[in-house]
Write a protein that holds these residues in place. Structure first.
Motif, short mmCIF file in Angstrom:
data_model
loop_
_atom_site.label_atom_id
_atom_site.label_comp_id
_atom_site.label_asym_id
_atom_site.label_seq_id
_atom_site.Cartn_x
_atom_site.Cartn_y
_atom_site.Cartn_z
N ARG A 56 -16.96 10.87 20.55
CA ARG A 56 -15.54 10.72 20.23
C ARG A 56 -15.31 9.33 19.65
NH1 ARG A 56 -11.41 9.45 23.53
NH2 ARG A 56 -9.53 10.20 22.52
N LEU A 57 -14.31 9.23 18.75
CA LEU A 57 -14.00 7.93 18.14
C LEU A 57 -12.51 7.68 18.23
CD1 LEU A 57 -14.55 5.45 16.27
CD2 LEU A 57 -14.49 7.02 14.35
N GLU A 58 -12.15 6.49 18.71
CA GLU A 58 -10.73 6.11 18.74
C GLU A 58 -10.55 4.83 17.95
OE1 GLU A 58 -7.88 5.96 22.13
OE2 GLU A 58 -9.46 7.13 23.12
N ILE A 59 -9.49 4.80 17.15
CA ILE A 59 -9.23 3.62 16.33
C ILE A 59 -7.88 3.04 16.72
CG2 ILE A 59 -9.03 2.74 13.97
CD1 ILE A 59 -10.63 5.15 13.07
N GLU A 60 -7.87 1.76 16.98
CA GLU A 60 -6.63 1.06 17.32
C GLU A 60 -6.22 0.24 16.09
OE1 GLU A 60 -7.13 -1.72 20.60
OE2 GLU A 60 -5.05 -1.47 21.19
N VAL A 61 -5.09 0.61 15.50
CA VAL A 61 -4.59 -0.11 14.33
C VAL A 61 -3.38 -0.94 14.74
CG1 VAL A 61 -3.61 0.11 12.00
CG2 VAL A 61 -5.34 1.76 12.78
N LEU A 62 -3.50 -2.26 14.64
CA LEU A 62 -2.38 -3.13 14.97
C LEU A 62 -1.86 -3.77 13.69
CD1 LEU A 62 -3.68 -4.99 18.15
CD2 LEU A 62 -2.56 -2.76 17.96
N TYR A 63 -0.55 -3.91 13.61
CA TYR A 63 0.01 -4.54 12.41
C TYR A 63 1.15 -5.46 12.82
CZ TYR A 63 3.39 -0.81 13.17
OH TYR A 63 4.30 0.03 13.75
N GLY A 90 -13.79 14.63 18.40
CA GLY A 90 -12.62 14.22 17.64
C GLY A 90 -12.50 12.74 17.34
N ILE A 91 -11.61 12.47 16.38
CA ILE A 91 -11.30 11.10 15.97
C ILE A 91 -9.80 10.93 16.10
CG2 ILE A 91 -11.26 9.49 14.02
CD1 ILE A 91 -13.76 10.97 12.95
N GLN A 92 -9.40 9.87 16.81
CA GLN A 92 -7.97 9.65 17.02
C GLN A 92 -7.59 8.24 16.59
OE1 GLN A 92 -6.71 9.69 21.09
NE2 GLN A 92 -4.78 10.68 20.59
N ILE A 93 -6.47 8.14 15.88
CA ILE A 93 -6.02 6.82 15.44
C ILE A 93 -4.66 6.54 16.07
CG2 ILE A 93 -5.44 5.36 13.45
CD1 ILE A 93 -7.27 7.02 11.75
N ARG A 94 -4.51 5.36 16.68
CA ARG A 94 -3.21 4.98 17.24
C ARG A 94 -2.79 3.68 16.57
NH1 ARG A 94 -4.12 4.77 23.63
NH2 ARG A 94 -5.81 6.30 23.81
N ILE A 130 -12.85 1.48 17.29
CA ILE A 130 -12.75 0.56 16.15
C ILE A 130 -11.40 -0.13 16.22
CG2 ILE A 130 -12.49 0.45 13.63
CD1 ILE A 130 -14.55 2.65 13.36
N PHE A 131 -11.39 -1.41 15.85
CA PHE A 131 -10.17 -2.21 15.87
C PHE A 131 -9.81 -2.63 14.44
CE2 PHE A 131 -8.35 -6.55 16.03
CZ PHE A 131 -7.24 -6.34 16.84
N VAL A 132 -8.57 -2.34 14.05
CA VAL A 132 -8.09 -2.73 12.71
C VAL A 132 -6.83 -3.56 12.90
CG1 VAL A 132 -7.23 -1.87 10.49
CG2 VAL A 132 -8.92 -0.51 11.77
N ILE A 133 -6.78 -4.72 12.24
CA ILE A 133 -5.56 -5.53 12.35
C ILE A 133 -5.04 -5.87 10.95
CG2 ILE A 133 -6.86 -7.70 12.64
CD1 ILE A 133 -4.54 -8.57 14.56
N SER A 157 -14.83 -4.24 14.18
CA SER A 157 -13.56 -4.91 13.89
C SER A 157 -13.39 -5.21 12.41
CB SER A 157 -13.49 -6.25 14.62
OG SER A 157 -13.83 -6.11 15.98
N MET A 158 -12.18 -4.97 11.92
CA MET A 158 -11.87 -5.31 10.53
C MET A 158 -10.43 -5.77 10.39
SD MET A 158 -11.85 -1.45 8.99
CE MET A 158 -10.38 -1.45 7.95
N VAL A 159 -10.18 -6.54 9.34
CA VAL A 159 -8.86 -7.12 9.12
C VAL A 159 -8.39 -6.82 7.70
CG1 VAL A 159 -9.96 -9.35 8.51
CG2 VAL A 159 -7.56 -9.32 9.16
N LEU A 160 -7.09 -6.64 7.56
CA LEU A 160 -6.48 -6.52 6.23
C LEU A 160 -5.41 -7.62 6.11
CD1 LEU A 160 -5.88 -2.65 5.92
CD2 LEU A 160 -7.78 -3.97 4.99
N PHE A 161 -5.34 -8.22 4.92
CA PHE A 161 -4.37 -9.29 4.70
C PHE A 161 -3.12 -8.71 4.03
CE2 PHE A 161 -8.64 -11.11 4.85
CZ PHE A 161 -8.47 -11.99 5.91
N GLY A 162 -2.09 -8.49 4.86
CA GLY A 162 -0.89 -7.76 4.44
C GLY A 162 -0.22 -8.29 3.18
#
Ligand code: ZN
Ligand code: ZN
Length: 256
Positions: A56-63, A90-94, A130-133, A157-162
């Motif tokens: 199972r894969l869970e992704i935490e997306v913080l913005y 399953g794969i779940q993204i929050r 996975i952690f996305v910020i 971990s990965m980052v996006l520059f808004g």
């Protein structure tokens, strides 16, 4: 005097805390918990790709405020990973908003600090995370001409520059925001999956000679310019796909 006392005291507390964590460490599974989120980029490629250890894969997306990712980006990540990895459960993204830091720029160390403060999902049981910020500032090493839009910086971990994404999308001869942020986020996921030659071995040699860890095919999602200012030179109306060489590498490392 008071400050010094407080500092010494908190240092003392931290030392006790570290000491007790270290005491437990030996008994722990090195693939689980916070410690398992501190490896290098690509080091979890096989765990992310295959179902051998994690089904199972869970992704935490913080913005940060004002930089909520588009639904297209969230769905794009889900689809991308469903296509490439084996996660039968399953794969779940929050996604969740975190307070703005109000910084114009961020170093990778700043990003690591934010992850330490806000990441709540860690590998547990049969679930890999996975952690996305998405930040409200740009990368500290940018200059006017060349800049980063996103980066992978640890094994999960990965980052996006808004602001970079907003500034460079949605206008005359600019890609839509959804297209731009989806493209860059998939490229960074590619790095977490060990591309190119960085955690996932190459079946055929296709690493760019000048731009390490990237694909030598200009049409491929893993071409180096995809995460930089160079992207605008060639991004059309669709997200670049992984080429056959990249797909082969992923399959050979447990992917779909
Ligand atoms: Zn890259
Ligand atoms: Zn490729």
């Amino acid at each position: 005097m008071k400050t010094i006392f407080t500092k010494t005291f908190s240092f003392f507390l931290i030392s006790i805390f570290l000491y007790s964590c270290m005491g437990e460490r030996e008994a722990r599974d090195p693939l689980l918990g916070r410690e398992a989120s501190l490896y290098g980029i690509g080091q979890f490629a096989n765990q992310l790709l295959s179902a051998d250890r994690f089904s199972r894969l869970e992704i935490e997306v913080l913005y940060m405020e004002g930089y909520r990712p588009t639904n297209q980006m969230i769905n794009g990540m889900q689809e991308f990973l469903e296509t490439l990895t084996h996660k039968p459960e399953g794969i779940q993204i929050r996604d969740r908003e975190i307070p703005s830091q109000g910084q114009e720029t961020y170093t990778i160390d700043d990003v690591r600090d934010l992850e330490r403060e806000h990441r709540t999902l860690f590998n547990e049981g049969n679930t890999v995370t996975i952690f996305v910020i998405v930040l409200d500032g740009n990368f500290s090493k940018d200059d006017e001409e060349t800049f980063a839009i996103g980066a992978a910086y640890q094994n999960t971990s990965m980052v996006l520059f808004g602001p970079r994404i907003h500034m460079n999308s949605g206008g005359f001869r600019r890609p839509s925001r959804a297209l731009l942020e989806t493209t860059v986020s998939l490229h960074e996921l590619g790095h977490l999956l060990g591309l190119v030659n960085n955690g996932t071995d190459m079946v055929h040699d296709h690493e760019d000679e000048e731009q390490e860890k990237h694909c030598d095919n200009q049409e491929c999602l893993m071409f180096w310019q995809v995460e930089t200012s160079g992207l605008f030179g060639f991004l059309g109306n669709t997200i670049p796909q992984l080429d056959e060489n990249c797909l082969k590498d992923l399959r050979a490392n447990g992917g779909r």
